[in-house]
Design a protein around this motif. Sequence first.
Motif, PDB file in Angstrom:
ATOM      1  N   UNK A  68      63.284  19.252  44.850  1.00  0.00           N
ATOM      2  CA  UNK A  68      63.472  20.402  43.951  1.00  0.00           C
ATOM      3  C   UNK A  68      64.481  21.393  44.536  1.00  0.00           C
ATOM      4  N   UNK A  69      64.355  21.674  45.835  1.00  0.00           N
ATOM      5  CA  UNK A  69      65.266  22.627  46.474  1.00  0.00           C
ATOM      6  C   UNK A  69      66.702  22.116  46.437  1.00  0.00           C
ATOM      7  N   UNK A  70      66.901  20.857  46.782  1.00  0.00           N
ATOM      8  CA  UNK A  70      68.266  20.310  46.770  1.00  0.00           C
ATOM      9  C   UNK A  70      68.812  20.231  45.349  1.00  0.00           C
ATOM     10  N   UNK A  71      67.933  19.995  44.375  1.00  0.00           N
ATOM     11  CA  UNK A  71      68.365  19.992  42.981  1.00  0.00           C
ATOM     12  C   UNK A  71      68.839  21.357  42.531  1.00  0.00           C
ATOM     13  N   UNK A  72      68.082  22.400  42.875  1.00  0.00           N
ATOM     14  CA  UNK A  72      68.465  23.763  42.505  1.00  0.00           C
ATOM     15  C   UNK A  72      69.781  24.153  43.179  1.00  0.00           C
ATOM     16  N   UNK A  73      69.958  23.710  44.434  1.00  0.00           N
ATOM     17  CA  UNK A  73      71.171  24.059  45.181  1.00  0.00           C
ATOM     18  C   UNK A  73      72.331  23.090  44.921  1.00  0.00           C
ATOM     19  N   UNK A 131      51.490  30.507  52.251  1.00  0.00           N
ATOM     20  CA  UNK A 131      52.933  30.237  52.247  1.00  0.00           C
ATOM     21  C   UNK A 131      53.222  28.840  51.706  1.00  0.00           C
ATOM     22  N   UNK A 132      52.432  27.871  52.133  1.00  0.00           N
ATOM     23  CA  UNK A 132      52.637  26.489  51.697  1.00  0.00           C
ATOM     24  C   UNK A 132      52.324  26.316  50.216  1.00  0.00           C
ATOM     25  N   UNK A 133      51.140  26.768  49.813  1.00  0.00           N
ATOM     26  CA  UNK A 133      50.708  26.559  48.433  1.00  0.00           C
ATOM     27  C   UNK A 133      51.517  27.388  47.438  1.00  0.00           C
ATOM     28  N   UNK A 134      51.925  28.594  47.847  1.00  0.00           N
ATOM     29  CA  UNK A 134      52.775  29.403  46.969  1.00  0.00           C
ATOM     30  C   UNK A 134      54.129  28.730  46.780  1.00  0.00           C
ATOM     31  N   UNK A 135      54.637  28.121  47.845  1.00  0.00           N
ATOM     32  CA  UNK A 135      55.897  27.384  47.737  1.00  0.00           C
ATOM     33  C   UNK A 135      55.784  26.207  46.789  1.00  0.00           C
ATOM     34  N   UNK A 136      54.672  25.473  46.897  1.00  0.00           N
ATOM     35  CA  UNK A 136      54.454  24.338  45.986  1.00  0.00           C
ATOM     36  C   UNK A 136      54.374  24.803  44.535  1.00  0.00           C
ATOM     37  N   UNK A 138      55.624  27.697  43.290  1.00  0.00           N
ATOM     38  CA  UNK A 138      56.914  28.260  42.864  1.00  0.00           C
ATOM     39  C   UNK A 138      57.909  27.167  42.497  1.00  0.00           C
ATOM     40  N   UNK A 139      57.872  26.072  43.248  1.00  0.00           N
ATOM     41  CA  UNK A 139      58.784  24.956  42.965  1.00  0.00           C
ATOM     42  C   UNK A 139      58.250  24.036  41.861  1.00  0.00           C
ATOM     43  N   UNK A 140      57.049  24.312  41.384  1.00  0.00           N
ATOM     44  CA  UNK A 140      56.365  23.501  40.372  1.00  0.00           C
ATOM     45  C   UNK A 140      56.159  22.056  40.846  1.00  0.00           C
ATOM     46  N   UNK A 141      55.880  21.936  42.151  1.00  0.00           N
ATOM     47  CA  UNK A 141      55.544  20.639  42.724  1.00  0.00           C
ATOM     48  C   UNK A 141      54.062  20.368  42.496  1.00  0.00           C
ATOM     49  N   UNK A 142      53.267  21.419  42.560  1.00  0.00           N
ATOM     50  CA  UNK A 142      51.833  21.311  42.347  1.00  0.00           C
ATOM     51  C   UNK A 142      51.334  22.632  41.783  1.00  0.00           C
ATOM     52  N   UNK A 143      50.214  22.574  41.075  1.00  0.00           N
ATOM     53  CA  UNK A 143      49.606  23.780  40.526  1.00  0.00           C
ATOM     54  C   UNK A 143      48.225  23.943  41.154  1.00  0.00           C
ATOM     55  N   UNK A 144      48.106  24.782  42.196  1.00  0.00           N
ATOM     56  CA  UNK A 144      46.818  24.959  42.867  1.00  0.00           C
ATOM     57  C   UNK A 144      45.688  25.388  41.928  1.00  0.00           C
TER      58      UNK A 144
END
Length: 181
Positions: A68-73, A131-136, A138-144
């Motif tokens: 996701x990060x590399x896609x955005x960048x 920090x980890x879960x908020x990152x997931x 924010x990137x919509x990798x997972x929804x806690x």
Amino acid sequence: MSWRPKPATRLGGARSRAGHADRSYGHDLCDALIAGAVGTETLNVATYLDMAVRGRPSSSAPEESVRKITGVLHLRLGPEDRAANRRSALGALLGYGVGVSVPVVLTLLVGPRRVPLPVAAGLLGAGTMLATDAGLAALRVSDPRSWSGADWLSDAVPHLAYGFAAALTLRRLGLIRRIWT
């Protein structure tokens, strides 16, 4: 009577009886980085033990985060066979980055306040988990928000192990005696 400069104020505010600073910011931040590295390895061991005991696969979240990060960048990681390997490596490095940075940030935030060891462990573990879960999220990798109780437990236990390992390392290195106890 001779003039002497005031001792510099520094992280933790620890001073000798003469009023001189006992350590520098650099020492405190280095101790925090070391504690983060120890905590990160402890988290990894706890995670791998969980995988071995429950027979579960490794998480794809770190690699997906890098995707996701590399896609955005708009970054290319090379041909797909190498890109997959790079995503795997960068995902692990992303985890290490979070792991070593949380104790530094919390040490800077806490300043001279004294925090009991169990509270320090909880703050460090919860800070890393946040920090980890908020990152997931924010990137919509997972929804806690959609995680089950078992999912939360399998996420919380390694982070709690991280917190205790990092807090105990800080204690051993001396920083926790001044700030985190």
